[in-house]
Design an enzyme around this catalytic site. Structure first.
Site, PDB file in Angstrom:
ATOM      1  N   ILE A 203     -16.784 -28.899  -6.250  1.00 47.40           N
ATOM      2  CA  ILE A 203     -17.055 -30.332  -5.992  1.00 47.40           C
ATOM      3  C   ILE A 203     -17.311 -30.575  -4.449  1.00 47.40           C
ATOM      4  O   ILE A 203     -16.740 -29.717  -3.570  1.00 47.40           O
ATOM      5  CB  ILE A 203     -15.841 -31.020  -6.559  1.00 47.40           C
ATOM      6  CG1 ILE A 203     -14.557 -30.897  -5.935  1.00 47.40           C
ATOM      7  CG2 ILE A 203     -15.727 -31.116  -7.870  1.00 47.40           C
ATOM      8  CD1 ILE A 203     -13.263 -31.419  -6.100  1.00 47.40           C
ATOM      9  N   ASN A 206     -17.554 -35.727  -0.086  1.00 46.07           N
ATOM     10  CA  ASN A 206     -17.684 -37.203  -0.073  1.00 46.07           C
ATOM     11  C   ASN A 206     -17.241 -37.991  -1.282  1.00 46.07           C
ATOM     12  O   ASN A 206     -16.788 -39.087  -0.928  1.00 46.07           O
ATOM     13  CB  ASN A 206     -19.585 -37.515   0.103  1.00 46.07           C
ATOM     14  CG  ASN A 206     -19.916 -36.918  -1.316  1.00 46.07           C
ATOM     15  OD1 ASN A 206     -19.869 -36.094  -1.889  1.00 46.07           O
ATOM     16  ND2 ASN A 206     -21.303 -37.552  -1.483  1.00 46.07           N
ATOM     17  N   LYS A 229     -13.198 -25.374  -7.462  1.00 41.17           N
ATOM     18  CA  LYS A 229     -13.251 -25.002  -6.033  1.00 41.17           C
ATOM     19  C   LYS A 229     -13.482 -26.511  -5.316  1.00 41.17           C
ATOM     20  O   LYS A 229     -14.207 -26.984  -5.403  1.00 41.17           O
ATOM     21  CB  LYS A 229     -14.164 -23.823  -5.665  1.00 41.17           C
ATOM     22  CG  LYS A 229     -14.184 -23.642  -4.302  1.00 41.17           C
ATOM     23  CD  LYS A 229     -14.835 -24.307  -3.315  1.00 41.17           C
ATOM     24  CE  LYS A 229     -14.759 -23.887  -1.859  1.00 41.17           C
ATOM     25  NZ  LYS A 229     -15.342 -24.814  -0.716  1.00 41.17           N
ATOM     26  N   ALA A 231     -13.736 -29.014  -1.869  1.00 35.43           N
ATOM     27  CA  ALA A 231     -14.347 -28.894  -0.831  1.00 35.43           C
ATOM     28  C   ALA A 231     -13.359 -28.728   0.358  1.00 35.43           C
ATOM     29  O   ALA A 231     -12.007 -29.097   0.238  1.00 35.43           O
ATOM     30  CB  ALA A 231     -15.144 -30.404  -0.265  1.00 35.43           C
ATOM     31  N   GLU A 305     -26.317 -30.936  -9.010  1.00 31.74           N
ATOM     32  CA  GLU A 305     -26.597 -32.444  -8.400  1.00 31.74           C
ATOM     33  C   GLU A 305     -26.474 -32.262  -7.039  1.00 31.74           C
ATOM     34  O   GLU A 305     -25.543 -32.062  -6.258  1.00 31.74           O
ATOM     35  CB  GLU A 305     -25.475 -33.180  -8.990  1.00 31.74           C
ATOM     36  CG  GLU A 305     -25.688 -34.672  -8.741  1.00 31.74           C
ATOM     37  CD  GLU A 305     -25.527 -35.375  -7.512  1.00 31.74           C
ATOM     38  OE1 GLU A 305     -26.043 -35.478  -6.633  1.00 31.74           O
ATOM     39  OE2 GLU A 305     -24.260 -35.769  -7.390  1.00 31.74           O
ATOM     40  N   CYS A 339     -25.152 -39.127  -1.943  1.00 29.57           N
ATOM     41  CA  CYS A 339     -26.440 -38.565  -2.024  1.00 29.57           C
ATOM     42  C   CYS A 339     -27.466 -38.984  -2.604  1.00 29.57           C
ATOM     43  O   CYS A 339     -28.610 -38.966  -2.341  1.00 29.57           O
ATOM     44  CB  CYS A 339     -26.150 -37.239  -3.303  1.00 29.57           C
ATOM     45  SG  CYS A 339     -25.453 -38.102  -4.553  1.00 29.57           S
ATOM     46  N   GLN A 386     -20.502 -33.165  11.050  1.00 29.17           N
ATOM     47  CA  GLN A 386     -21.218 -34.389  10.201  1.00 29.17           C
ATOM     48  C   GLN A 386     -21.533 -35.490  11.238  1.00 29.17           C
ATOM     49  O   GLN A 386     -22.704 -36.078  11.238  1.00 29.17           O
ATOM     50  CB  GLN A 386     -20.748 -34.891   9.179  1.00 29.17           C
ATOM     51  CG  GLN A 386     -21.385 -36.077   8.247  1.00 29.17           C
ATOM     52  CD  GLN A 386     -23.036 -35.326   7.537  1.00 29.17           C
ATOM     53  OE1 GLN A 386     -22.908 -34.207   7.367  1.00 29.17           O
ATOM     54  NE2 GLN A 386     -23.627 -36.206   7.422  1.00 29.17           N
ATOM     55  N   GLU A 436     -32.204 -35.826   4.807  1.00 30.23           N
ATOM     56  CA  GLU A 436     -31.219 -36.404   4.130  1.00 30.23           C
ATOM     57  C   GLU A 436     -30.219 -36.487   5.546  1.00 30.23           C
ATOM     58  O   GLU A 436     -29.464 -35.452   5.655  1.00 30.23           O
ATOM     59  CB  GLU A 436     -30.194 -35.704   3.239  1.00 30.23           C
ATOM     60  CG  GLU A 436     -29.208 -36.570   2.483  1.00 30.23           C
ATOM     61  CD  GLU A 436     -28.612 -35.633   1.362  1.00 30.23           C
ATOM     62  OE1 GLU A 436     -28.317 -36.443   0.203  1.00 30.23           O
ATOM     63  OE2 GLU A 436     -28.747 -34.467   1.289  1.00 30.23           O
ATOM     64  N   ILE A 437     -30.024 -37.695   6.124  1.00 28.20           N
ATOM     65  CA  ILE A 437     -28.928 -37.806   7.310  1.00 28.20           C
ATOM     66  C   ILE A 437     -27.438 -37.963   6.717  1.00 28.20           C
ATOM     67  O   ILE A 437     -26.742 -37.110   7.242  1.00 28.20           O
ATOM     68  CB  ILE A 437     -29.433 -38.965   7.863  1.00 28.20           C
ATOM     69  CG1 ILE A 437     -30.792 -39.002   8.546  1.00 28.20           C
ATOM     70  CG2 ILE A 437     -28.455 -39.278   9.053  1.00 28.20           C
ATOM     71  CD1 ILE A 437     -31.323 -40.345   9.023  1.00 28.20           C
ATOM     72  N   PHE A 438     -27.230 -38.300   5.813  1.00 33.38           N
ATOM     73  CA  PHE A 438     -25.857 -38.598   5.065  1.00 33.38           C
ATOM     74  C   PHE A 438     -25.147 -39.240   5.936  1.00 33.38           C
ATOM     75  O   PHE A 438     -23.757 -38.935   6.571  1.00 33.38           O
ATOM     76  CB  PHE A 438     -25.301 -37.048   4.805  1.00 33.38           C
ATOM     77  CG  PHE A 438     -24.697 -37.054   3.620  1.00 33.38           C
ATOM     78  CD1 PHE A 438     -25.295 -37.407   2.402  1.00 33.38           C
ATOM     79  CD2 PHE A 438     -23.394 -36.664   3.482  1.00 33.38           C
ATOM     80  CE1 PHE A 438     -24.834 -37.179   1.190  1.00 33.38           C
ATOM     81  CE2 PHE A 438     -22.961 -36.681   1.990  1.00 33.38           C
ATOM     82  CZ  PHE A 438     -23.563 -36.979   0.951  1.00 33.38           C
TER      83      PHE A 438
END
Length: 538
Positions: A203, A206, A229, A231, A305, A339, A386, A436-438
């Site tokens: 997983i 976010n 598992k 993050a 995903e 996402c 990030q 993808e900036i996120f």
């Protein structure tokens, strides 16, 4: 222990230095855009609130017990509001994954879980959902502290969604069945829907618990056992709620949780020869690695995903005020760390200028601050990596010629807060339009007609989601069928009902999660053929 009230969970930290800053200085960006005046003073970063919740579970959960990593190693998990360490967490690696998989294998082959009635499995899942609901405030506090999402979002939206997801799949547990199939000849044919066995679930950071529910819920409902598992940035909430699962009566070994790093624990799980099924949510780049490890080991099936660069299309007939607010939410929700964020805002030329001005004004009003405070809309980004990545993309947008309408830099002097940032005049070849900036960076582009916007919206390797804002049903229908994405939201965005499937086209993933489609990811179909002698009918 019953959930405590918010007032008992949160208190002002006496040890943290105040990080409030004057916001009038942010007007220095006016030379880059149309005149960035200032952000609302309500966005000041005040002294952080310290949640008064005990961190009790930092070990690995293997075979129903919390244990240290075999190596004895730990790693820190950080408070994104300050960069301070919250706790040291056991750092699992390949040896720990082996132990967890062995426990899951024994629980599947010899334990009661796959052999108990589906109704009994559902009762355990329902009890867990009740316990989780009872502990909502404590779980939400952990999620906010470890992740930086707002406490109001965690409490009022995400934890209720997690509870709903487990109740949804608990309801499915005793309704999974195969078919009786007529055949050409004297044979009785039936299909069985069987669990894979040991499932490996990875997983992201976010939405830690939301994705926990998307994967653990259907996996257990189908009778599988799990090695999860977490993050490395957000291990705390999954460990806490997995303890609640065992309090609900889950047998040992059915759900195992290994915290650790991707290249060690994650890779060990993806390549393990005794894991029968894998599900991963994360970046497209990491998804490719996971898929490769699964293929090179035992060719285990993988649900992915992955990333997205979703278009949000505002048509010429749109109510601009409503479109601005929806586009704002589609991008800035969860600090932009989503996402399926509507990160390519494509606006018809007839309403473009009005939209840009109002989008800028809305961003300047966005309330950024300590996510534990009431009324805060945006907390910090997850970590320094990030944070720096987002600032790099902002600099790229400026250097490539996009117009900076608002934001553009860090907010405050401590933690990973970024000003809500809006770019206009964004061209499709710019990195801020492609990658993808996120993060909280809205890129607004102009289009002339439907044919153009369809071509541009689809001109990407991603295909996770899209938003369409139009009052014309024919326009909406045209776009719905033309966009190469897994989800299209019409005049809405980020609607995540438990029954609605979610997944991507192209490099945004493979397979679906949630709803009835999510069950198929954790079931194998077996055909059973038996001869019939002198049947009365066929």
């Amino acid at each position: 222990m019953a959930a405590r009230r918010l007032s008992s969970l949160l208190s002002l930290s006496s040890s943290s230095a105040a990080a409030a800053t004057s916001l009038g200085s942010f007007g220095r960006f006016s030379s880059w855009g149309r005149g960035i005046n200032s952000f609302s003073t309500s966005a000041a970063i005040d002294e952080p609130i310290c949640p008064s919740i005990q961190i009790d579970h930092t070990q690995l959960l293997i075979n129903g017990k919390f244990v240290d990593a075999a190596s004895g190693k730990t790693f820190p998990t950080f408070d994104p509001r300050t960069g301070d360490v919250i706790a040291q967490v056991a750092e699992g690696d390949a040896e720990d994954v082996n132990l967890a998989v062995a426990a899951a294998r024994k629980a599947f082959d010899e334990g009661p879980w796959p052999k108990m009635t589906a109704y009994e499995r559902s009762r355990i899942m329902f009890r867990f959902a009740d316990l989780l609901e009872k502990h909502t405030e404590e779980v939400a506090a952990l999620e906010t502290w470890d992740n930086g999402k707002t406490y109001e979002q965690a409490t009022n939206t995400e934890i209720p969604m997690v509870v709903r997801m487990f109740r949804y799949y608990a309801g499915w547990a005793d309704k999974i069945h195969g078919l009786t199939i007529p055949a050409d000849g004297q044979h009785h044919v039936q299909t069985l829907h069987e669990p894979y066995g040991v499932t490996g679930l990875i997983i992201p950071w976010n939405f830690p618990l939301l994705l926990y529910s998307w994967k653990v819920g259907p996996a257990l409902a189908c009778g599988n056992t799990v090695v999860l598992k977490t993050a490395q940035q957000t291990p705390l909430s999954a460990l806490y709620v997995s303890k609640l699962f065992h309090e609900a009566g889950l047998p040992p070994g059915v759900l195992n949780v290994v915290s650790g790093l991707g290249p060690t624990a994650g890779a060990a799980l993806a390549s393990h020869m005794d894991v029968n099924k894998l599900s991963f949510t994360g970046s497209t780049a990491t998804g490719k690695i996971v898929l490769g490890l699964a293929a090179k080991s035992n060719l285990k099936p993988v649900t992915l995903e992955l990333g997205g660069k979703s278009p949000f299309i505002v048509c010429e007939d749109a109510d601009v005020d409503k479109a601005v607010e929806l586009a704002h939410s589609a991008l800035f929700f969860n600090q932009g760390q989503c996402c399926c964020a509507g990160s390519r805002t494509l606006v018809h030329e007839s309403v473009y200028d009005e939209f840009v001005e109002k989008a800028k004004a809305r961003a300047l009003k966005r309330v950024v601050g300590d996510p534990f405070k009431k009324g805060i809309e945006q907390g910090p980004q997850i970590d320094n990596e990030q944070f720096q990545k987002i600032l790099k993309y902002i600099r790229s947008g400026i250097e490539s010629g996009a117009t900076l309408e608002s934001g553009g830099e860090q907010l405050g002097s401590k933690g990973y807060y970024i000003q809500p940032t809006v770019f206009s005049n964004v061209q499709d070849d710019m990195l801020i339009a492609k990658d993808e900036i996120f993060g909280p960076v809205q890129s607004i582009s102009k289009f002339k007609d439907l044919d153009e916007v369809i071509q541009r919206a689809n001109a990407t390797s991603y295909g996770l989601a899209a938003g369409v804002f139009s009052q014309n049903i024919e326009t909406a229908n045209t776009l719905t069928r033309a966009l190469r994405v897994g989800t299209v939201w019409i005049n809405c965005y980020d609607i995540f009902d438990a029954a609605i499937p979610f997944g991507g086209f192209k490099m945004s993933g493979q397979g679906r999660e949630k709803g009835i489609y999510g069950l198929s990811s954790y079931l194998q179909v077996k055909a059973v053929v038996t001869p019939l002698k002198n049947p009365a009918w066929l």
